[in-house]
Design a protein around this motif. Structure first.
Motif, PDB file in Angstrom:
ATOM      1  N   GLU A 109       0.825  -1.204   0.000  1.00  0.00           N
ATOM      2  CA  GLU A 109       0.000   0.000   0.000  1.00  0.00           C
ATOM      3  C   GLU A 109       0.861   1.257   0.000  1.00  0.00           C
ATOM      4  O   GLU A 109       0.556   2.239  -0.697  1.00  0.00           O
ATOM      5  CB  GLU A 109      -0.937  -0.013   1.209  1.00  0.00           C
ATOM      6  N   GLN A 113       0.805   4.172  -2.767  1.00  0.00           N
ATOM      7  CA  GLN A 113       0.461   5.539  -2.365  1.00  0.00           C
ATOM      8  C   GLN A 113       1.550   6.528  -2.743  1.00  0.00           C
ATOM      9  O   GLN A 113       1.264   7.687  -3.084  1.00  0.00           O
ATOM     10  CB  GLN A 113       0.202   5.598  -0.863  1.00  0.00           C
ATOM     11  N   LYS A 145      -5.730  -9.300   1.524  1.00  0.00           N
ATOM     12  CA  LYS A 145      -5.697  -7.846   1.675  1.00  0.00           C
ATOM     13  C   LYS A 145      -4.885  -7.206   0.557  1.00  0.00           C
ATOM     14  O   LYS A 145      -5.276  -6.160   0.013  1.00  0.00           O
ATOM     15  CB  LYS A 145      -5.120  -7.486   3.042  1.00  0.00           C
ATOM     16  N   GLU A 148      -6.943  -7.089  -2.545  1.00  0.00           N
ATOM     17  CA  GLU A 148      -7.966  -6.032  -2.443  1.00  0.00           C
ATOM     18  C   GLU A 148      -7.348  -4.650  -2.673  1.00  0.00           C
ATOM     19  O   GLU A 148      -7.958  -3.786  -3.322  1.00  0.00           O
ATOM     20  CB  GLU A 148      -8.646  -6.112  -1.086  1.00  0.00           C
ATOM     21  N   ILE A 149      -6.151  -4.436  -2.156  1.00  0.00           N
ATOM     22  CA  ILE A 149      -5.459  -3.162  -2.362  1.00  0.00           C
ATOM     23  C   ILE A 149      -5.196  -2.946  -3.849  1.00  0.00           C
ATOM     24  O   ILE A 149      -5.416  -1.854  -4.386  1.00  0.00           O
ATOM     25  CB  ILE A 149      -4.139  -3.128  -1.562  1.00  0.00           C
ATOM     26  N   LEU A 151      -6.816  -4.333  -6.382  1.00  0.00           N
ATOM     27  CA  LEU A 151      -8.082  -4.161  -7.080  1.00  0.00           C
ATOM     28  C   LEU A 151      -8.623  -2.741  -6.927  1.00  0.00           C
ATOM     29  O   LEU A 151      -9.286  -2.222  -7.842  1.00  0.00           O
ATOM     30  CB  LEU A 151      -9.115  -5.166  -6.554  1.00  0.00           C
ATOM     31  N   ASP A 152      -8.332  -2.103  -5.801  1.00  0.00           N
ATOM     32  CA  ASP A 152      -8.803  -0.745  -5.551  1.00  0.00           C
ATOM     33  C   ASP A 152      -7.876   0.319  -6.146  1.00  0.00           C
ATOM     34  O   ASP A 152      -8.177   1.513  -6.077  1.00  0.00           O
ATOM     35  CB  ASP A 152      -8.938  -0.497  -4.044  1.00  0.00           C
ATOM     36  N   SER A 153      -6.764  -0.111  -6.718  1.00  0.00           N
ATOM     37  CA  SER A 153      -5.783   0.823  -7.267  1.00  0.00           C
ATOM     38  C   SER A 153      -5.870   0.844  -8.793  1.00  0.00           C
ATOM     39  O   SER A 153      -6.637   0.098  -9.403  1.00  0.00           O
ATOM     40  CB  SER A 153      -4.367   0.412  -6.848  1.00  0.00           C
ATOM     41  N   SER A 154      -5.059   1.698  -9.393  1.00  0.00           N
ATOM     42  CA  SER A 154      -4.965   1.743 -10.858  1.00  0.00           C
ATOM     43  C   SER A 154      -3.688   1.077 -11.358  1.00  0.00           C
ATOM     44  O   SER A 154      -3.352   1.178 -12.540  1.00  0.00           O
ATOM     45  CB  SER A 154      -5.010   3.202 -11.331  1.00  0.00           C
ATOM     46  N   LYS A 183     -14.040 -11.837  -6.113  1.00  0.00           N
ATOM     47  CA  LYS A 183     -13.350 -10.669  -5.560  1.00  0.00           C
ATOM     48  C   LYS A 183     -13.363  -9.491  -6.538  1.00  0.00           C
ATOM     49  O   LYS A 183     -13.022  -8.370  -6.157  1.00  0.00           O
ATOM     50  CB  LYS A 183     -11.903 -11.015  -5.207  1.00  0.00           C
TER      51      LYS A 183
END
Length: 221
Positions: A109, A113, A145, A148-149, A151-154, A183
């Motif tokens: 993450e 970021q 996790k 999921e990180i 999948l939520d990112s570009s 998922k």
């Protein structure tokens, strides 16, 4: 910059490990899993030999020749040096790919970021019922996790699984495929055929299964 020598060795050139990029590979020593099919036992059980100074000297000699740097292992995310290393590599103008088992979602993450990673290859070892047998770890939730990180990112990423019939059968693979779909993953899922032609951590016999690729949920020979 974190001190220490986390890198075991450098592969100076690859056109296979970073999609659409000429790259080198930094092999980080050590791992928090013990997968029997792992073909890098000398890296997993070995000690790092190279510091950032050594890596920087090599990369300076490859300016204009390489486009990317692959952080692999072992498991590169267990090292505190990975984030400062990635910062310096990006400052030099290279793109960064991370090969990871997903066990350190906090590190992943942070890399995302801070815009320190351009591509990720995420190892999907197995579902919860097989995870300990395959990895000798209880890190499935951490892997989940990390997925999921991503999948939520570009960030561009792929998922991959090493297949050996003593560890995973076709029903296991189908369960894994369905779980990825649930998922929300619709990218490329690679099944890597275990060949048994190199020394590994475990003593698995040669696999008779054929390597296939699942693309957007479709199995392809």
């Amino acid at each position: 910059m974190e001190r220490g020598r986390p890198v075991f060795s450098i592969s100076p050139f690859t056109m296979l490990d970073f999609p659409d990029r000429t790259a080198c590979i930094l092999w980080f020593a050590g791992c928090n899993m013990r997968c029997g099919y792992c073909y890098n036992p000398e890296i997993v059980f070995g000690k790092g030999k190279l510091s950032w100074g050594d890596v920087q000297e090599f990369l300076l000699s490859r300016m204009g020749l390489l486009e990317g740097v692959v952080f692999s292992g072992g498991e590169c995310t267990i090292h505190p040096q990975i984030i400062p290393f990635a910062r310096e590599v990006k400052k030099m103008g290279f793109e960064v790919k991370i090969d990871t088992n997903g066990s350190r979602p906090d590190v992943l993450e942070t890399l995302i970021q801070e815009n320190l990673v351009d591509f990720v290859a995420l190892d999907f070892k197995g579902m919860t019922g097989n995870y300990w047998k395959i990895t000798r770890s209880d890190l499935f939730k951490s892997f989940e996790k990390s997925l999921e990180i991503l999948l939520d990112s570009s960030i561009r990423f792929e998922v991959r699984t090493t297949v050996h019939p003593d560890l995973l059968d076709y029903q296991d693979l189908k369960e894994m495929e369905n779980w990825l779909r649930e998922k929300g993953f619709s990218g490329t899922y690679y099944l890597q055929h275990f060949r048994g032609d190199k020394k590994t951590i475990g003593e698995l016999g040669e696999s008779k299964m054929q390597g296939v690729k699942i693309e957007s949920g479709v199995w392809r020979n």
